[in-house]
Design an enzyme around this catalytic site. Structure first.
Site, short mmCIF file in Angstrom:
data_model
loop_
_atom_site.label_atom_id
_atom_site.label_comp_id
_atom_site.label_asym_id
_atom_site.label_seq_id
_atom_site.Cartn_x
_atom_site.Cartn_y
_atom_site.Cartn_z
N HIS A 57 -25.11 -6.53 17.62
CA HIS A 57 -23.81 -6.70 18.29
C HIS A 57 -23.56 -8.19 18.54
O HIS A 57 -24.45 -9.02 18.37
CB HIS A 57 -23.77 -5.94 19.62
CG HIS A 57 -24.85 -6.30 20.56
ND1 HIS A 57 -25.93 -5.48 20.83
CD2 HIS A 57 -25.05 -7.41 21.29
CE1 HIS A 57 -26.72 -6.07 21.68
NE2 HIS A 57 -26.22 -7.25 21.98
C1 T46 Z 1 -28.61 -8.35 24.00
C2 T46 Z 1 -29.96 -7.84 23.72
C3 T46 Z 1 -31.01 -8.90 23.57
C4 T46 Z 1 -26.85 -1.41 30.87
O1 T46 Z 1 -26.40 -0.39 31.45
N1 T46 Z 1 -26.92 -2.60 31.54
C5 T46 Z 1 -27.40 -3.73 30.95
O2 T46 Z 1 -27.43 -4.80 31.59
C6 T46 Z 1 -27.82 -3.65 29.58
C7 T46 Z 1 -28.36 -4.91 28.88
C8 T46 Z 1 -27.74 -2.46 28.93
N2 T46 Z 1 -27.27 -1.35 29.57
C9 T46 Z 1 -27.22 -0.08 28.85
C10 T46 Z 1 -26.18 -0.02 27.73
C11 T46 Z 1 -26.79 0.95 26.75
O3 T46 Z 1 -26.45 2.27 27.11
O4 T46 Z 1 -28.47 0.15 28.22
C12 T46 Z 1 -28.29 0.79 26.94
C13 T46 Z 1 -28.95 -0.05 25.86
O5 T46 Z 1 -28.23 -1.28 25.72
P1 T46 Z 1 -28.07 -2.03 24.32
O6 T46 Z 1 -27.92 -1.03 23.23
O7 T46 Z 1 -26.98 -3.03 24.46
O8 T46 Z 1 -29.49 -2.73 24.19
P2 T46 Z 1 -29.93 -3.87 23.17
O9 T46 Z 1 -31.38 -4.07 23.36
O10 T46 Z 1 -29.46 -3.57 21.80
O11 T46 Z 1 -29.15 -5.18 23.64
C14 T46 Z 1 -29.48 -5.79 24.88
C15 T46 Z 1 -28.22 -6.37 25.50
O12 T46 Z 1 -27.25 -5.32 25.66
C16 T46 Z 1 -27.63 -7.47 24.69
O13 T46 Z 1 -26.74 -8.20 25.49
O14 T46 Z 1 -28.24 -9.42 23.56
O15 T46 Z 1 -30.41 -6.85 24.66
#
Ligand code: T46
Length: 141
Positions: A57
């Site tokens: 993303h």
């Molecule tokens: C990034 C990489 C390095 C939340 O509710 N609060 C939060 O602060 C975060 C980070 C995530 N979430 C929820 C949203 C999704 O339902 O946790 C779930 C997994 O999140 P995401 O798919 O975005 O996770 P990553 O590891 O792909 O990405 C995260 C960060 O979202 C992003 O900003 O750069 O870590």
């Protein structure tokens, strides 16, 4: 610079301060002195299987420092024109990811921890999670 115009080469590796001691080291990060933005949120990825990929993303506004607090992983950055691979493997080094950069995290070592210092609270509206949408958005300069 506008986030649509940001380049993977504007993302910098930052050396973090390390207080060395024979009984262990400390790295302390404070707004302004060590981090160029106000830290509004801290989160960390852990228990990541070695074959898993995270990220996939971009953010419209969010800036982040990514640190391998333990172990190692790779970050692939893309700006719609160029790609760059950065390996993180030291707790005294951060990758500063600026807005408008696609990122994918992979090749996590066992027990690794990806610590993230972020400039904004969580907001799903700040994400572009579809690569085609990202490319289209970047091309609208
Ligand atoms: C990034 C990489 C390095 C939340 O509710 N609060 C939060 O602060 C975060 C980070 C995530 N979430 C929820 C949203 C999704 O339902 O946790 C779930 C997994 O999140 P995401 O798919 O975005 O996770 P990553 O590891 O792909 O990405 C995260 C960060 O979202 C992003 O900003 O750069 O870590």
């Amino acid at each position: 610079m506008k986030n649509k115009e940001s380049s993977v080469f504007d993302c910098k590796l930052i050396s973090l301060p390390k207080i060395h001691n024979t009984s262990g080291n400390i790295t302390a990060l404070e707004n302004i002195t060590s981090v160029s933005f106000d830290i509004k949120r801290v989160y960390y990825l852990y228990d990541v299987p070695s074959n898993a990929e995270r990220g996939g993303h971009t953010h419209y506004k969010l800036e982040q420092f990514l640190v391998a607090a333990s172990g190692s992983f790779d970050v692939v950055l893309a700006d719609g024109t160029q790609e760059r691979l950065v390996s993180l493997n030291r707790p005294d080094r951060a990758l500063h990811i600026i807005p408008g950069i696609w990122r994918e995290l992979k090749n996590f070592s066992g027990g690794s921890i990806c610590l993230v210092l972020a400039s904004l609270a969580y907001d799903e509206n700040d994400y572009i999670r579809n690569y085609s949408d990202f490319i289209e958005w970047k091309s609208q300069r």
